[in-house]
Design an enzyme around this catalytic site. Structure first.
Site, PDB file in Angstrom:
ATOM      1  N   GLU A   1       1.903  -3.653   5.830  1.00 29.40           N
ATOM      2  CA  GLU A   1       1.053  -3.039   4.679  1.00 29.40           C
ATOM      3  C   GLU A   1       1.387  -3.721   3.395  1.00 29.40           C
ATOM      4  O   GLU A   1       0.772  -3.702   2.288  1.00 29.40           O
ATOM      5  CB  GLU A   1       1.114  -1.641   4.419  1.00 29.40           C
ATOM      6  CG  GLU A   1       2.577  -1.244   3.718  1.00 29.40           C
ATOM      7  CD  GLU A   1       3.402  -1.065   4.964  1.00 29.40           C
ATOM      8  OE1 GLU A   1       4.238   0.031   4.510  1.00 29.40           O
ATOM      9  OE2 GLU A   1       3.208  -1.301   5.944  1.00 29.40           O
TER      10      GLU A   1
ATOM     11  N   ILE B   1       0.846  -1.316   0.068  1.00 28.44           N
ATOM     12  CA  ILE B   1       0.051   0.168  -0.013  1.00 28.44           C
ATOM     13  C   ILE B   1       0.856   1.241   0.148  1.00 28.44           C
ATOM     14  O   ILE B   1       1.833   1.472   0.862  1.00 28.44           O
ATOM     15  CB  ILE B   1      -0.900   0.341   1.094  1.00 28.44           C
ATOM     16  CG1 ILE B   1      -1.860  -1.103   1.203  1.00 28.44           C
ATOM     17  CG2 ILE B   1      -1.803   1.225   0.995  1.00 28.44           C
ATOM     18  CD1 ILE B   1      -2.884  -1.411   2.416  1.00 28.44           C
TER      19      ILE B   1
END
Length: 481
Positions: free
Chosen positions: A396, A353
């Site tokens: 992430e 991300i």
């Protein structure tokens, strides 16, 4: 307590002379009536057994018999009617001897005193026990009722009863229910009407059963005044004679087996008592074995569920509920080997991300966790083929294993994922990449061989991901071999 001791405990309590022989340990057992009858101790080995003070003759032919012919063994199968004389006291007794095989190493002799020879036997006792034991020993759930009712029919006909049945007490012992029943031709069944009978409604019966483990009424009209409630019930059911014997499991009264005579009264004999008791114990063991089997199956199901939950905990990420790093490593190595054997290509995608720390700093970690869950769900939903796996790689970062997929197919797959993430429309207010949350993708595609390793595959995919970040993020980079 061993099964032999349990069997003897049951037999020893009966008020009729019984001899049991344990062939495994070469030991004879005599219950109290048998000890009195033969002037012998309770337990003796074959070497210790001395019956020279006794003489045995066939009561019908006066033929002299060896004393061993009254002892239980695998050779004694047919009933005998004999006179037994004590050489010391010169006392003689007339005995009806019946032999039974309880299992391949336990045998019994039942010695019932008689006043007159009885040549007519309703059914050979050994055959009766063997038949019922064989049918109940491996009873299955689907034919349990049928087999138990067949056993009740056998004992009912043998004891000249009109109705035989099993009652089971409730767990608290305050009521009882008729669970199995056999009735002779022309006899009214009562099973459906005899459910959850409270203890207080038949106090005399309950008291006798719980203290004596037997209720014997050859003529129900002659029951004592305190059995008034029982008299009314027996009259309503047309019962003239009744014999009920308690069934004990692990020193607890489990229920009872019973016989009723409706058409005419019957004086119950000690043989009736023995036969009903043994059959009742066999049925009880069958019922308990079935209960144990059901409990075992339930435990096995619970264990399977627990193992599944443990597997989920070990191989699923607790936050996103998709595969974790442990499952990723295991699956990747397996798929590399499978693709090598099948000469198929494999692609591994690592995605990250973009600017996720900034997202957390701006919106908070709770919102960050929610974003991770949404992204993970989108990735997993797009892994629709057998073998495809989406996993949380750490923080992430996510990984996707695509077996039988080359670099072009993997690139198209990443474009599909980009669109899925865009459709989530997760706002990323301070991002310099896009106002909506985006991902960077790194693809490593190869043709695995027998030397291919999961670690090397991950390193190469990570290099591709690093390149995507270095080149501006929200993009797809590929490395192929």
């Amino acid at each position: 307590m061993s099964s032999i001791e349990q069997t003897w405990q049951t037999l020893a309590a009966l008020p009729i002379a019984i001899i049991m022989f344990d062939q495994q340990h070469n030991r004879f057992y005599f219950n109290l009536p048998a000890q009195s009858l033969f002037s012998i101790e309770e337990q003796l080995s074959s070497d210790e057994l001395n019956l020279t003070h006794l003489a045995l003759n066939n009561a019908l032919s006066s033929e002299s018999l060896g004393i061993t012919e009254l002892l239980p063994s695998s050779y004694n199968t047919h009933p005998l009617f004999v006179t037994l004389t004590n050489r010391h006291t010169h006392s003689a007794k007339l005995l009806d001897l019946k032999f039974a095989t309880l299992c391949d190493y336990l045998y019994i002799t039942v010695c019932e005193p008689r006043t007159l020879p009885s040549q007519a036997q309703s059914q050979d006792f050994d055959e009766l026990i063997s038949q019922i034991s064989t049918e109940l020993i491996d009873i299955q759930n689907e034919n349990m009722s049928q087999q138990i009712e067949k056993a009740l029919q056998t004992i009912g006909l043998n004891c000249h009863a009109d109705r035989t049945y099993i009652f089971e007490f409730s767990d608290d012992g305050l009521s009882m229910s008729n669970t199995y029943e056999w009735v002779n031709d022309g006899i009214t069944p009562f099973k459906e009407h005899l459910q959850n009978i409270p203890k207080d409604s038949l106090p005399y019966f309950f008291q006798q059963m719980h203290t004596q483990h037997i209720f014997n009424a050859s003529n129900t009209a002659e029951l004592p005044p305190e059995a008034s409630a029982e008299k009314i019930e027996f009259t309503n059911e047309g019962i003239q004679s009744v014999l009920c014997i308690g069934l004990v499991v692990e020193k607890t009264l489990f229920g009872f087996i019973g016989c009723d005579c409706v058409n005419k009264a019957r004086q119950w004999s000690q043989t009736d008592l023995l036969r009903i008791k043994l059959v009742g114990d066999m049925i009880t063991n069958a019922l308990k074995n079935m209960q144990y089997k059901h409990k075992l199956e339930k435990i096995q199901k619970l264990l399977l569920t627990a193992n599944k939950e443990l597997h989920e905990q070990a191989y699923r990420d607790s936050l996103t509920e998709i595969a974790n790093r442990r499952q990723l490593d295991s699956t990747l190595q397996q798929e590399l080997k499978r693709c090598a054997r099948s000469e198929l290509s494999l692609s591994l995608i690592l995605c990250d991300i973009d600017s996720f720390k900034l997202y957390n700093d701006t919106l908070g970690h709770q919102q960050g966790d929610q974003a991770l869950k949404l992204v993970a769900k989108a990735l997993e939903e797009n892994c629709q083929r057998p073998g495809d796996l989406a996993a949380r790689y750490g923080g992430e970062e996510f990984a996707i294993i695509l077996p039988a997929t080359n670099k072009q197919e993997a690139s198209l797959f990443c474009q599909k994922l980009q669109l899925a993430i865009k459709q989530l429309a997760i706002e990323h207010p301070n991002s310099k990449v896009s106002p909506l949350l985006t991902l960077s993708f790194g693809i490593y595609s190869c043709q695995p061989n027998e030397h291919s390793e999961a670690d090397h595959t991950l390193i190469m995919a990570d290099k591709a991901l690093y390149r995507a970040k270095q080149n501006g993020r929200n993009r797809i980079e590929k490395i192929a071999e």
